[in-house]
Design a protein around this motif. Structure first.
Motif, PDB file in Angstrom:
ATOM      1  N   ASP A  76      29.768  37.654  30.335  1.00  0.00           N
ATOM      2  CA  ASP A  76      30.625  37.991  29.186  1.00  0.00           C
ATOM      3  C   ASP A  76      31.133  36.726  28.483  1.00  0.00           C
ATOM      4  N   ASN A  77      30.203  35.793  28.253  1.00  0.00           N
ATOM      5  CA  ASN A  77      30.468  34.526  27.559  1.00  0.00           C
ATOM      6  C   ASN A  77      31.472  33.612  28.275  1.00  0.00           C
ATOM      7  N   GLU A  78      31.634  33.785  29.583  1.00  0.00           N
ATOM      8  CA  GLU A  78      32.489  32.917  30.392  1.00  0.00           C
ATOM      9  C   GLU A  78      31.676  32.378  31.565  1.00  0.00           C
ATOM     10  N   ASN A  79      32.070  31.194  32.050  1.00  0.00           N
ATOM     11  CA  ASN A  79      31.434  30.605  33.226  1.00  0.00           C
ATOM     12  C   ASN A  79      32.417  30.610  34.383  1.00  0.00           C
ATOM     13  N   TYR A  80      31.918  30.972  35.568  1.00  0.00           N
ATOM     14  CA  TYR A  80      32.741  31.052  36.776  1.00  0.00           C
ATOM     15  C   TYR A  80      32.065  30.265  37.892  1.00  0.00           C
ATOM     16  N   LEU A  81      32.815  29.402  38.547  1.00  0.00           N
ATOM     17  CA  LEU A  81      32.334  28.717  39.737  1.00  0.00           C
ATOM     18  C   LEU A  81      32.656  29.628  40.911  1.00  0.00           C
ATOM     19  N   LEU A 103      28.213  40.879  51.222  1.00  0.00           N
ATOM     20  CA  LEU A 103      28.810  39.808  50.421  1.00  0.00           C
ATOM     21  C   LEU A 103      29.133  40.338  49.029  1.00  0.00           C
ATOM     22  N   THR A 104      30.366  40.117  48.587  1.00  0.00           N
ATOM     23  CA  THR A 104      30.797  40.496  47.244  1.00  0.00           C
ATOM     24  C   THR A 104      31.544  39.326  46.629  1.00  0.00           C
ATOM     25  N   CYS A 105      31.214  39.026  45.376  1.00  0.00           N
ATOM     26  CA  CYS A 105      31.853  37.933  44.648  1.00  0.00           C
ATOM     27  C   CYS A 105      32.557  38.517  43.430  1.00  0.00           C
ATOM     28  N   GLU A 106      33.886  38.546  43.458  1.00  0.00           N
ATOM     29  CA  GLU A 106      34.694  39.084  42.369  1.00  0.00           C
ATOM     30  C   GLU A 106      35.079  37.950  41.434  1.00  0.00           C
ATOM     31  N   LEU A 107      34.603  38.017  40.194  1.00  0.00           N
ATOM     32  CA  LEU A 107      34.801  36.926  39.244  1.00  0.00           C
ATOM     33  C   LEU A 107      36.252  36.728  38.832  1.00  0.00           C
ATOM     34  N   THR A 108      37.090  37.751  38.946  1.00  0.00           N
ATOM     35  CA  THR A 108      38.480  37.608  38.520  1.00  0.00           C
ATOM     36  C   THR A 108      39.409  37.142  39.643  1.00  0.00           C
ATOM     37  N   THR A 109      38.869  36.802  40.798  1.00  0.00           N
ATOM     38  CA  THR A 109      39.687  36.278  41.892  1.00  0.00           C
ATOM     39  C   THR A 109      40.375  34.996  41.431  1.00  0.00           C
ATOM     40  N   GLU A 110      41.652  34.870  41.741  1.00  0.00           N
ATOM     41  CA  GLU A 110      42.444  33.727  41.280  1.00  0.00           C
ATOM     42  C   GLU A 110      42.103  32.413  41.970  1.00  0.00           C
ATOM     43  N   GLY A 122      34.296  26.129  49.149  1.00  0.00           N
ATOM     44  CA  GLY A 122      35.199  26.955  48.375  1.00  0.00           C
ATOM     45  C   GLY A 122      34.386  28.082  47.781  1.00  0.00           C
ATOM     46  N   THR A 123      34.897  29.314  47.803  1.00  0.00           N
ATOM     47  CA  THR A 123      34.131  30.432  47.279  1.00  0.00           C
ATOM     48  C   THR A 123      35.031  31.565  46.795  1.00  0.00           C
TER      49      THR A 123
END
Length: 136
Positions: A76-81, A103-110, A122-123
């Motif tokens: 959605d036009n954003e980059n997440y590490l 394994l689940t990776c939630e992009l909105t995790t703080e 770090g993940t």
């Protein structure tokens, strides 16, 4: 043969919903500053699979291998590490000490969680358990 990146599969979510079509970028650095880049895409359910990456490596008693891994996600036009890791072993699943399940990776995790038992990491990803895999 050195395992630079163990196979990884899981689900990418955004606000708890599948991140359909998310672009996954893997960068591995171990022998030079440039490293190698690989691209993948999450499916209609947010699921992704990154295959194992290996290289021929000759051990040297005077030097220690250091493998750096980084995974970013474009959604959605954003980059997440979502994954940053440095490991000094060359066996499969040496990053975490086992194969992660669910394994689940939630992009909105703080904040990134840090795991230090087997690697400096770090993940944004979570998993249920690690299954031990014998070293090769």
């Amino acid at each position: 043969e050195a395992v630079l990146f163990s196979p990884l599969e899981g689900k990418i979510t955004f606000e708890g919903k599948p991140a359909v079509g998310a672009k996954i970028n893997l960068w591995i650095k171990w022998k030079d500053k440039k490293g190698e880049h690989f691209g993948f895409t999450a499916d209609e359910n947010g699921f992704f699979h990154i295959p194992q990456k290996v290289a021929i490596y000759k051990e040297n008693p005077l030097a220690q291998i250091v493998i750096t891994q980084e995974i970013t996600v474009e959604y959605d036009n954003e980059n997440y590490l979502i994954w940053t890791l440095s490991k000094s072993n060359t066996h499969q699943f040496g990053e975490l000490g086992g194969k992660p399940s669910n394994l689940t990776c939630e992009l909105t995790t703080e904040e990134m969680d840090t795991h230090l038992e087997y690697a400096l990491m770090g993940t944004l990803c979570k998993w249920d358990k690690l299954t031990k895999v014998s070293e090769k």
